[in-house]
Write a protein that holds these residues in place. Sequence first.
Motif, PDB file in Angstrom:
ATOM      1  N   VAL A   1      14.059  12.343  -8.812  1.00 54.67           N
ATOM      2  CA  VAL A   1      12.904  11.473  -8.570  1.00 54.67           C
ATOM      3  C   VAL A   1      13.285  10.320  -7.637  1.00 54.67           C
ATOM      4  O   VAL A   1      14.297   9.660  -7.839  1.00 54.67           O
ATOM      5  CB  VAL A   1      12.361  10.884  -9.896  1.00 54.67           C
ATOM      6  N   ALA A   2      12.442  10.097  -6.623  1.00 52.48           N
ATOM      7  CA  ALA A   2      12.598   8.943  -5.729  1.00 52.48           C
ATOM      8  C   ALA A   2      11.238   8.275  -5.587  1.00 52.48           C
ATOM      9  O   ALA A   2      10.202   8.934  -5.647  1.00 52.48           O
ATOM     10  CB  ALA A   2      13.110   9.384  -4.357  1.00 52.48           C
ATOM     11  N   LEU A   3      11.244   6.969  -5.410  1.00 53.42           N
ATOM     12  CA  LEU A   3      10.009   6.200  -5.254  1.00 53.42           C
ATOM     13  C   LEU A   3      10.074   5.344  -3.997  1.00 53.42           C
ATOM     14  O   LEU A   3      10.125   4.109  -4.069  1.00 53.42           O
ATOM     15  CB  LEU A   3       9.775   5.312  -6.485  1.00 53.42           C
ATOM     16  N   PRO A   4      10.072   5.963  -2.830  1.00 59.00           N
ATOM     17  CA  PRO A   4      10.107   5.157  -1.609  1.00 59.00           C
ATOM     18  C   PRO A   4       8.862   4.290  -1.498  1.00 59.00           C
ATOM     19  O   PRO A   4       7.752   4.758  -1.760  1.00 59.00           O
ATOM     20  CB  PRO A   4      10.166   6.187  -0.481  1.00 59.00           C
ATOM     21  N   HIS A   5       9.064   3.026  -1.147  1.00 58.07           N
ATOM     22  CA  HIS A   5       7.935   2.099  -1.084  1.00 58.07           C
ATOM     23  C   HIS A   5       8.278   0.907  -0.196  1.00 58.07           C
ATOM     24  O   HIS A   5       9.445   0.612   0.026  1.00 58.07           O
ATOM     25  CB  HIS A   5       7.555   1.608  -2.482  1.00 58.07           C
ATOM     26  N   VAL A   6       7.246   0.266   0.302  1.00 50.43           N
ATOM     27  CA  VAL A   6       7.373  -0.972   1.066  1.00 50.43           C
ATOM     28  C   VAL A   6       6.189  -1.866   0.726  1.00 50.43           C
ATOM     29  O   VAL A   6       5.156  -1.391   0.267  1.00 50.43           O
ATOM     30  CB  VAL A   6       7.420  -0.750   2.594  1.00 50.43           C
ATOM     31  N   ARG A   7       6.359  -3.150   0.978  1.00 51.61           N
ATOM     32  CA  ARG A   7       5.271  -4.105   0.792  1.00 51.61           C
ATOM     33  C   ARG A   7       4.597  -4.349   2.129  1.00 51.61           C
ATOM     34  O   ARG A   7       5.264  -4.537   3.131  1.00 51.61           O
ATOM     35  CB  ARG A   7       5.794  -5.417   0.233  1.00 51.61           C
ATOM     36  N   VAL A   8       3.275  -4.365   2.102  1.00 49.81           N
ATOM     37  CA  VAL A   8       2.488  -4.547   3.317  1.00 49.81           C
ATOM     38  C   VAL A   8       1.332  -5.484   2.986  1.00 49.81           C
ATOM     39  O   VAL A   8       0.702  -5.341   1.933  1.00 49.81           O
ATOM     40  CB  VAL A   8       1.916  -3.193   3.796  1.00 49.81           C
ATOM     41  N   LYS A   9       1.048  -6.419   3.880  1.00 52.79           N
ATOM     42  CA  LYS A   9      -0.126  -7.262   3.688  1.00 52.79           C
ATOM     43  C   LYS A   9      -1.357  -6.459   4.066  1.00 52.79           C
ATOM     44  O   LYS A   9      -1.452  -5.925   5.176  1.00 52.79           O
ATOM     45  CB  LYS A   9      -0.031  -8.515   4.548  1.00 52.79           C
ATOM     46  N   MET A  10      -2.295  -6.353   3.125  1.00 53.32           N
ATOM     47  CA  MET A  10      -3.521  -5.601   3.365  1.00 53.32           C
ATOM     48  C   MET A  10      -4.576  -6.048   2.377  1.00 53.32           C
ATOM     49  O   MET A  10      -4.306  -6.839   1.485  1.00 53.32           O
ATOM     50  CB  MET A  10      -3.267  -4.102   3.267  1.00 53.32           C
ATOM     51  N   GLY A  11      -5.769  -5.527   2.507  1.00 50.96           N
ATOM     52  CA  GLY A  11      -6.896  -5.943   1.690  1.00 50.96           C
ATOM     53  C   GLY A  11      -6.902  -5.422   0.270  1.00 50.96           C
ATOM     54  O   GLY A  11      -7.664  -5.899  -0.557  1.00 50.96           O
ATOM     55  N   ARG A  12      -6.057  -4.476  -0.037  1.00 48.27           N
ATOM     56  CA  ARG A  12      -6.002  -3.946  -1.411  1.00 48.27           C
ATOM     57  C   ARG A  12      -4.580  -4.068  -1.943  1.00 48.27           C
ATOM     58  O   ARG A  12      -3.650  -4.241  -1.192  1.00 48.27           O
ATOM     59  CB  ARG A  12      -6.503  -2.516  -1.461  1.00 48.27           C
ATOM     60  N   ARG A  13      -4.434  -3.962  -3.233  1.00 44.48           N
ATOM     61  CA  ARG A  13      -3.119  -4.177  -3.834  1.00 44.48           C
ATOM     62  C   ARG A  13      -2.164  -3.019  -3.601  1.00 44.48           C
ATOM     63  O   ARG A  13      -0.995  -3.225  -3.338  1.00 44.48           O
ATOM     64  CB  ARG A  13      -3.261  -4.431  -5.329  1.00 44.48           C
ATOM     65  N   TYR A  14      -2.665  -1.778  -3.722  1.00 50.12           N
ATOM     66  CA  TYR A  14      -1.780  -0.622  -3.632  1.00 50.12           C
ATOM     67  C   TYR A  14      -2.428   0.521  -2.853  1.00 50.12           C
ATOM     68  O   TYR A  14      -3.641   0.709  -2.923  1.00 50.12           O
ATOM     69  CB  TYR A  14      -1.459  -0.058  -5.025  1.00 50.12           C
ATOM     70  N   VAL A  15      -1.605   1.264  -2.175  1.00 49.97           N
ATOM     71  CA  VAL A  15      -1.966   2.576  -1.643  1.00 49.97           C
ATOM     72  C   VAL A  15      -0.843   3.496  -2.109  1.00 49.97           C
ATOM     73  O   VAL A  15       0.320   3.274  -1.775  1.00 49.97           O
ATOM     74  CB  VAL A  15      -2.063   2.591  -0.102  1.00 49.97           C
ATOM     75  N   ILE A  16      -1.194   4.490  -2.896  1.00 44.38           N
ATOM     76  CA  ILE A  16      -0.189   5.369  -3.486  1.00 44.38           C
ATOM     77  C   ILE A  16      -0.433   6.801  -3.024  1.00 44.38           C
ATOM     78  O   ILE A  16      -1.562   7.289  -3.074  1.00 44.38           O
ATOM     79  CB  ILE A  16      -0.239   5.306  -5.028  1.00 44.38           C
ATOM     80  N   ALA A  17       0.636   7.439  -2.586  1.00 44.43           N
ATOM     81  CA  ALA A  17       0.603   8.865  -2.269  1.00 44.43           C
ATOM     82  C   ALA A  17       1.761   9.517  -3.018  1.00 44.43           C
ATOM     83  O   ALA A  17       2.851   8.953  -3.095  1.00 44.43           O
ATOM     84  CB  ALA A  17       0.734   9.097  -0.776  1.00 44.43           C
ATOM     85  N   ILE A  18       1.509  10.675  -3.554  1.00 40.54           N
ATOM     86  CA  ILE A  18       2.525  11.380  -4.335  1.00 40.54           C
ATOM     87  C   ILE A  18       2.806  12.714  -3.667  1.00 40.54           C
ATOM     88  O   ILE A  18       1.885  13.466  -3.357  1.00 40.54           O
ATOM     89  CB  ILE A  18       2.060  11.595  -5.785  1.00 40.54           C
ATOM     90  N   GLY A  19       4.091  12.989  -3.471  1.00 43.56           N
ATOM     91  CA  GLY A  19       4.492  14.260  -2.891  1.00 43.56           C
ATOM     92  C   GLY A  19       5.382  15.018  -3.858  1.00 43.56           C
ATOM     93  O   GLY A  19       6.261  14.451  -4.490  1.00 43.56           O
ATOM     94  N   ARG A  20       5.115  16.326  -3.946  1.00 42.69           N
ATOM     95  CA  ARG A  20       5.948  17.206  -4.779  1.00 42.69           C
ATOM     96  C   ARG A  20       6.677  18.171  -3.861  1.00 42.69           C
ATOM     97  O   ARG A  20       6.081  18.712  -2.931  1.00 42.69           O
ATOM     98  CB  ARG A  20       5.088  18.010  -5.744  1.00 42.69           C
ATOM     99  N   SER A  21       7.940  18.396  -4.166  1.00 45.86           N
ATOM    100  CA  SER A  21       8.724  19.347  -3.386  1.00 45.86           C
ATOM    101  C   SER A  21       9.389  20.324  -4.338  1.00 45.86           C
ATOM    102  O   SER A  21      10.254  19.941  -5.125  1.00 45.86           O
ATOM    103  CB  SER A  21       9.781  18.618  -2.560  1.00 45.86           C
ATOM    104  N   ARG A  22       8.980  21.565  -4.266  1.00 44.17           N
ATOM    105  CA  ARG A  22       9.559  22.599  -5.140  1.00 44.17           C
ATOM    106  C   ARG A  22      11.027  22.846  -4.795  1.00 44.17           C
ATOM    107  O   ARG A  22      11.852  23.025  -5.677  1.00 44.17           O
ATOM    108  CB  ARG A  22       8.781  23.898  -5.015  1.00 44.17           C
ATOM    109  N   GLN A  23      11.355  22.862  -3.499  1.00 40.16           N
ATOM    110  CA  GLN A  23      12.721  23.142  -3.070  1.00 40.16           C
ATOM    111  C   GLN A  23      13.597  21.894  -3.078  1.00 40.16           C
ATOM    112  O   GLN A  23      14.805  21.991  -3.026  1.00 40.16           O
ATOM    113  CB  GLN A  23      12.725  23.750  -1.673  1.00 40.16           C
ATOM    114  N   GLY A  24      12.984  20.740  -3.111  1.00 35.07           N
ATOM    115  CA  GLY A  24      13.737  19.489  -3.092  1.00 35.07           C
ATOM    116  C   GLY A  24      13.982  19.021  -1.675  1.00 35.07           C
ATOM    117  O   GLY A  24      13.784  19.759  -0.710  1.00 35.07           O
TER     118      GLY A  24
END
Length: 102
Positions: free
Chosen positions: A62-85
């Motif tokens: 499991v990895a949770l790559p993320h950065v902070r960005v100034k924008m109009g909403r608190r969060y934008v979340i995208a989730i990716g699954r990789s079967r092969q890794g």
Amino acid sequence: MRLDKLIARNRVIDLNRHDLKGSLDELLDVSVSRFPYLKREVLLKSLLARESTMTTYLGNGVALPHVRVKMGRRYVIAIGRSRQGIRYEGLKEDEKIHPSSC
């Protein structure tokens, strides 16, 4: 905090790429398509810079790559699954990650 309020189904994807940059590109594609004011290249550069200085790999695939960005909403979340890794710098030879979010 209710995660079901933050995670849209169309931002949960199966990843086709097996490298870090390619996987982040795919996650950014779904995020920027919904929020066009996000600067794709700036985000990618920031994500890769963060990973090079301090990994967001948590272990157990499991990895949770993320950065902070100034924008109009608190969060934008995208989730990716990789079967092969995904091959990730600094891991043991036989270890791969299966990213969770960006």
